[in-house]
Design a protein around this motif. Structure first.
Motif, PDB file in Angstrom:
ATOM      1  N   ASP A   1      70.998  58.231  89.280  1.00 22.15           N
ATOM      2  CA  ASP A   1      71.060  59.045  90.701  1.00 22.15           C
ATOM      3  C   ASP A   1      72.112  60.063  90.641  1.00 22.15           C
ATOM      4  OD1 ASP A   1      73.020  57.202  90.788  1.00 22.15           O
ATOM      5  OD2 ASP A   1      72.304  56.653  93.001  1.00 22.15           O
ATOM      6  N   CYS A   2      72.919  60.374  89.489  1.00 18.88           N
ATOM      7  CA  CYS A   2      74.043  61.076  89.550  1.00 18.88           C
ATOM      8  C   CYS A   2      73.398  62.652  89.337  1.00 18.88           C
ATOM      9  CB  CYS A   2      75.087  60.822  88.684  1.00 18.88           C
ATOM     10  SG  CYS A   2      74.664  61.288  87.052  1.00 18.88           S
ATOM     11  N   ARG A   3      74.361  63.562  89.663  1.00 21.58           N
ATOM     12  CA  ARG A   3      73.650  64.982  89.645  1.00 21.58           C
ATOM     13  C   ARG A   3      73.758  65.474  88.287  1.00 21.58           C
ATOM     14  NH1 ARG A   3      78.064  68.764  93.062  1.00 21.58           N
ATOM     15  NH2 ARG A   3      76.462  70.249  92.050  1.00 21.58           N
ATOM     16  N   LEU A   4      74.470  65.020  87.369  1.00 25.73           N
ATOM     17  CA  LEU A   4      74.207  65.077  85.887  1.00 25.73           C
ATOM     18  C   LEU A   4      73.047  64.584  85.264  1.00 25.73           C
ATOM     19  CD1 LEU A   4      75.096  66.473  83.147  1.00 25.73           C
ATOM     20  CD2 LEU A   4      76.600  64.160  82.768  1.00 25.73           C
ATOM     21  N   ALA A   5      72.755  63.448  85.791  1.00 28.37           N
ATOM     22  CA  ALA A   5      71.349  62.859  85.299  1.00 28.37           C
ATOM     23  C   ALA A   5      70.144  63.724  85.959  1.00 28.37           C
ATOM     24  CB  ALA A   5      71.144  61.634  85.913  1.00 28.37           C
ATOM     25  N   LYS A   6      70.006  64.303  87.162  1.00 31.96           N
ATOM     26  CA  LYS A   6      69.000  65.068  87.606  1.00 31.96           C
ATOM     27  C   LYS A   6      69.091  66.427  86.879  1.00 31.96           C
ATOM     28  CE  LYS A   6      69.423  62.898  92.154  1.00 31.96           C
ATOM     29  NZ  LYS A   6      69.832  62.998  93.505  1.00 31.96           N
ATOM     30  N   ALA A   7      70.220  67.015  86.319  1.00 31.78           N
ATOM     31  CA  ALA A   7      70.179  68.160  85.783  1.00 31.78           C
ATOM     32  C   ALA A   7      69.593  68.119  84.471  1.00 31.78           C
ATOM     33  CB  ALA A   7      71.927  68.721  85.810  1.00 31.78           C
ATOM     34  N   LEU A   8      70.006  66.891  83.783  1.00 34.66           N
ATOM     35  CA  LEU A   8      69.711  66.638  82.326  1.00 34.66           C
ATOM     36  C   LEU A   8      67.882  66.532  82.287  1.00 34.66           C
ATOM     37  CD1 LEU A   8      72.384  64.495  80.755  1.00 34.66           C
ATOM     38  CD2 LEU A   8      72.003  67.171  80.398  1.00 34.66           C
ATOM     39  N   GLN A   9      67.483  65.949  83.428  1.00 35.24           N
ATOM     40  CA  GLN A   9      65.997  65.630  83.545  1.00 35.24           C
ATOM     41  C   GLN A   9      65.190  66.893  83.387  1.00 35.24           C
ATOM     42  OE1 GLN A   9      64.675  62.281  84.190  1.00 35.24           O
ATOM     43  NE2 GLN A   9      62.928  63.142  83.797  1.00 35.24           N
TER      44      GLN A   9
ATOM     45  N   THR B   1      81.330  69.119  74.121  1.00 37.32           N
ATOM     46  CA  THR B   1      82.034  68.006  73.690  1.00 37.32           C
ATOM     47  C   THR B   1      81.576  67.269  72.373  1.00 37.32           C
ATOM     48  OG1 THR B   1      80.369  66.564  74.909  1.00 37.32           O
ATOM     49  CG2 THR B   1      82.444  67.221  75.989  1.00 37.32           C
ATOM     50  N   GLY B   2      80.439  67.976  71.905  1.00 35.03           N
ATOM     51  CA  GLY B   2      79.563  67.304  70.676  1.00 35.03           C
ATOM     52  C   GLY B   2      78.868  66.312  70.945  1.00 35.03           C
ATOM     53  N   ALA B   3      78.637  65.894  72.245  1.00 35.52           N
ATOM     54  CA  ALA B   3      78.009  64.680  72.642  1.00 35.52           C
ATOM     55  C   ALA B   3      76.202  64.738  72.269  1.00 35.52           C
ATOM     56  CB  ALA B   3      77.750  64.568  74.251  1.00 35.52           C
ATOM     57  N   GLY B   4      75.769  63.684  71.574  1.00 35.72           N
ATOM     58  CA  GLY B   4      74.280  63.636  71.423  1.00 35.72           C
ATOM     59  C   GLY B   4      73.535  62.515  72.335  1.00 35.72           C
ATOM     60  N   LEU B   5      74.377  61.617  72.989  1.00 38.00           N
ATOM     61  CA  LEU B   5      73.820  60.894  73.901  1.00 38.00           C
ATOM     62  C   LEU B   5      74.624  60.917  75.137  1.00 38.00           C
ATOM     63  CD1 LEU B   5      73.670  57.875  71.637  1.00 38.00           C
ATOM     64  CD2 LEU B   5      71.807  58.990  72.165  1.00 38.00           C
ATOM     65  N   VAL B   6      73.912  61.018  76.426  1.00 34.61           N
ATOM     66  CA  VAL B   6      74.388  60.647  77.728  1.00 34.61           C
ATOM     67  C   VAL B   6      73.961  59.351  78.460  1.00 34.61           C
ATOM     68  CG1 VAL B   6      74.696  62.006  80.007  1.00 34.61           C
ATOM     69  CG2 VAL B   6      74.807  63.160  77.827  1.00 34.61           C
ATOM     70  N   LEU B   7      75.058  58.737  78.667  1.00 32.52           N
ATOM     71  CA  LEU B   7      74.718  57.469  79.413  1.00 32.52           C
ATOM     72  C   LEU B   7      75.386  57.455  80.922  1.00 32.52           C
ATOM     73  CD1 LEU B   7      73.989  54.738  80.184  1.00 32.52           C
ATOM     74  CD2 LEU B   7      75.725  53.850  78.500  1.00 32.52           C
ATOM     75  N   VAL B   8      74.796  57.762  82.007  1.00 35.59           N
ATOM     76  CA  VAL B   8      75.471  58.060  83.246  1.00 35.59           C
ATOM     77  C   VAL B   8      74.163  57.260  84.344  1.00 35.59           C
ATOM     78  CG1 VAL B   8      76.417  60.115  82.866  1.00 35.59           C
ATOM     79  CG2 VAL B   8      74.002  60.161  83.746  1.00 35.59           C
ATOM     80  N   GLU B   9      74.901  57.107  85.558  1.00 33.12           N
ATOM     81  CA  GLU B   9      74.061  56.666  86.578  1.00 33.12           C
ATOM     82  C   GLU B   9      72.682  57.443  86.936  1.00 33.12           C
ATOM     83  OE1 GLU B   9      77.083  57.630  86.845  1.00 33.12           O
ATOM     84  OE2 GLU B   9      78.348  55.937  87.707  1.00 33.12           O
TER      85      GLU B   9
ATOM     86  N   ASP C   1      66.573  52.526  83.467  1.00 39.27           N
ATOM     87  CA  ASP C   1      66.424  50.954  84.359  1.00 39.27           C
ATOM     88  C   ASP C   1      66.894  51.480  85.797  1.00 39.27           C
ATOM     89  OD1 ASP C   1      69.192  51.068  84.286  1.00 39.27           O
ATOM     90  OD2 ASP C   1      69.266  49.711  82.511  1.00 39.27           O
ATOM     91  N   ASP C   2      66.896  50.441  86.428  1.00 37.94           N
ATOM     92  CA  ASP C   2      67.128  50.818  87.921  1.00 37.94           C
ATOM     93  C   ASP C   2      68.628  51.395  88.398  1.00 37.94           C
ATOM     94  OD1 ASP C   2      64.676  49.798  88.572  1.00 37.94           O
ATOM     95  OD2 ASP C   2      65.242  47.751  88.972  1.00 37.94           O
ATOM     96  N   LEU C   3      69.488  51.073  87.124  1.00 35.20           N
ATOM     97  CA  LEU C   3      70.797  51.535  87.472  1.00 35.20           C
ATOM     98  C   LEU C   3      71.286  52.836  86.587  1.00 35.20           C
ATOM     99  CD1 LEU C   3      73.484  50.674  88.860  1.00 35.20           C
ATOM    100  CD2 LEU C   3      73.873  49.333  86.913  1.00 35.20           C
ATOM    101  N   SER C   4      70.774  52.880  85.345  1.00 36.20           N
ATOM    102  CA  SER C   4      71.481  53.995  84.285  1.00 36.20           C
ATOM    103  C   SER C   4      70.158  54.665  83.611  1.00 36.20           C
ATOM    104  CB  SER C   4      72.325  53.127  83.338  1.00 36.20           C
ATOM    105  OG  SER C   4      71.397  52.101  82.680  1.00 36.20           O
ATOM    106  N   VAL C   5      70.648  55.591  83.151  1.00 42.80           N
ATOM    107  CA  VAL C   5      69.694  56.517  82.265  1.00 42.80           C
ATOM    108  C   VAL C   5      70.396  56.957  81.099  1.00 42.80           C
ATOM    109  CG1 VAL C   5      70.283  58.450  83.408  1.00 42.80           C
ATOM    110  CG2 VAL C   5      68.010  58.257  82.178  1.00 42.80           C
ATOM    111  N   ILE C   6      69.718  57.211  79.830  1.00 45.29           N
ATOM    112  CA  ILE C   6      70.203  57.580  78.600  1.00 45.29           C
ATOM    113  C   ILE C   6      69.397  58.731  78.037  1.00 45.29           C
ATOM    114  CG2 ILE C   6      70.735  57.294  76.331  1.00 45.29           C
ATOM    115  CD1 ILE C   6      70.997  54.239  76.760  1.00 45.29           C
ATOM    116  N   PHE C   7      70.298  59.748  77.878  1.00 46.71           N
ATOM    117  CA  PHE C   7      69.438  60.910  77.365  1.00 46.71           C
ATOM    118  C   PHE C   7      70.067  61.263  76.029  1.00 46.71           C
ATOM    119  CE2 PHE C   7      69.406  61.821  82.191  1.00 46.71           C
ATOM    120  CZ  PHE C   7      67.960  62.176  82.271  1.00 46.71           C
TER     121      PHE C   7
END
Length: 481
Positions: free
Chosen positions: A454-462, A444-452, A473-479
């Motif tokens: 607690d979602c699976r993608l956030a946990k994988a990127l972590q 996708t060429g993405a350099g930033l990811v903004l998701v919930e 924050d309590d709702l979202s995360v940016i990688f």
């Protein structure tokens, strides 16, 4: 004019619907509608290609709600969020008022009012500041005018329909409902005439007049529907949306109702009541009304999105069936001062309640935005301006279009018709961390990811060494990578 108990009852009914509809905005699509209206007003042109995404920018976009989006933006820009909410609450209330008016006199106000109330409760989960609410009102008006024609056979009831269609086709893609409803009345009248022919032989020529008038009205509505920026393409668009596999698979409001969820039980009650009172068979019901109920019920069972349309279509018919069994007085004025005071107090209570609800909307709207949308993440991106193409949650795409355009085009948003089923399937495979998601995300060429957060993608990127958390924050995360 004397204030009769039936007047107070109707005021309480409509006031209750208005108050229930006056709620903070939580619909994620609202925000891209708002940005679209802003772009149209500021540029003076209606977009025909995607403006807002990095993934399909320039792809054809049927902007079928452009007039509604202008209205939404102008109300928001000139008056603020609260008058916008009040405006749409009034639209919803008016839709159910026309449904109430379609109920027979024998059922009004109490039986019709009760059934309309249940219909409102059944459809309330689908209410919001949405172009669909305009289609709800215009559908109700079409049904009212066509019912009036069925009753009085006066052509003046049909004259307004093609004129309304000119507005409707530019307000929302639900305009096709108007043409379909005329088709149902046309079919009902034709079947009734054929049944008469079987029983009594060839009817006089003037018996064909209602069919000819309805057919002519339907034809004029199709012609006037072409008065829009997308011309003939708009006639195909609603069917493309209705049968889009991505919408059916991923968008909750296109799912069938799950009666294990109590919010759909009032809808189930209406359906069962229609079956019960219909089977009791006290009196006859026209073929047209049978067709209306069948089509509306099928649509509602196919998708919860159509339950409000079912409610305004079926409520007057159910009120008619019930009124044949239960006789209630319309109510009369009483000379006792106590009852006059009670009427006044009820009216005052409705007005005070509406005022309290409206006055609390600014605070509730801020709270709703903070708990539903990534307000903090959007603030952080605008303040820090990190480099990189954005990959975002589907649910938040509309909000990010409003907050971040043009600095950060979104990867995806609620315009499923623009992205298409294949694209959405690919997005879901990344978001759900299915096999090959890392390569797909890189593609996708993405350099930033903004998701919930607690979602699976956030946990994988972590856990990824290539991506680093730059905001949470309590709702979202940016990688960022």
């Amino acid at each position: 004019m004397k204030i009769l108990p039936r007047h107070v009852f109707l005021l309480v009914l409509l006031g209750g619907i208005f108050i229930a509809a006056s709620r903070p905005i939580g619909d994620p699509d609202f925000w891209w509608h708002l940005q679209t209206g802003k772009q149209i007003v500021e540029s003076g042109t209606i977009p025909h290609a995607d403006l807002f995404s990095s993934s399909v920018m320039g792809k054809e976009w049927i902007t079928h709600e452009w007039l509604t989006e202008i209205i939404v933006y102008l109300l928001y820009n000139k008056l603020g969020m609260v008058p916008l909410i009040v405006f749409f609450s009034a639209i919803i209330t008016a839709a159910f008022y026309f449904a109430f008016l379609r109920a027979p006199d024998l059922s009004r106000p109490y039986i019709a009012g009760f059934v309309v109330f249940v219909g409102a409760v059944a459809s309330a989960p689908l209410w919001g500041i949405r172009p669909q609410m305009i289609s709800l009102l215009l559908t109700s008006i079409f049904l009212y005018l066509l019912d009036d024609y069925e009753k009085n056979r006066k052509v003046k009831s049909l004259i307004a329909l093609p004129l309304i269609m000119i507005l409707w086709v530019n307000l929302h893609g639900g305009f096709i409902l108007g043409i379909g409803i005329i088709g149902i009345y046309l079919g009902g009248n034709l079947l009734t005439l054929l049944a008469t022919m079987i029983r009594k032989g060839v009817p006089p020529l003037n018996a064909w007049n209602p069919i000819l008038y309805l057919a002519g009205t339907a034809f004029l509505c199709v012609i006037t529907a072409l008065v829009n920026p997308n011309t003939y393409k708009i006639l195909v668009y609603p069917f493309q949306t209705l049968f889009d596999p991505a919408m059916q698979q991923y968008i909750v409001e296109w799912f069938s109702p799950d009666f294990h969820n109590p919010i759909w039980l009032p809808f189930g009650f209406l359906v069962l009541a229609l079956i019960g009172f219909g089977m009791a068979g006290k009196g006859s019901i026209s073929i047209t009304r049978i067709l209306l109920v069948l089509v509306a019920t099928y649509a509602a069972f196919r998708s919860v999105r159509h339950i409000p349309l079912f409610a305004i279509t079926a409520a007057p018919i159910l009120a008619d069936l019930i009124a044949r069994f239960i006789k209630l007085p319309a109510g009369s004025e009483t000379g006792k001062p106590l009852f006059r005071w009670l009427n006044a107090l009820l009216i005052l209570a409705v007005l005070i309640s509406a005022g309290v609800v409206i006055s609390s909307l600014p605070k509730k709207q801020l709270e709703k935005e903070a708990e539903t949308f990534p307000t903090g993440a959007a603030d952080w991106l605008l303040e820090n301006q990190p480099e990189g193409k954005l990959f975002n949650s589907y649910t938040w795409g509309g909000y990010l279009i409003w907050r971040l355009y043009p600095d950060y085009p979104v990867y995806i948003d609620g315009r499923a018709d623009v992205y298409g089923a294949e694209f959405i399937n690919d997005f879901v495979s990344i978001y759900s961390v299915e096999n090959g998601w890392e390569q797909a995300l890189d593609a996708t060429g993405a350099g930033l990811v903004l998701v919930e957060d607690d979602c699976r993608l956030a946990k994988a990127l972590q856990q990824s060494s290539e991506w680093h958390k730059v905001y949470q924050d309590d709702l979202s995360v940016i990688f960022q990578n």
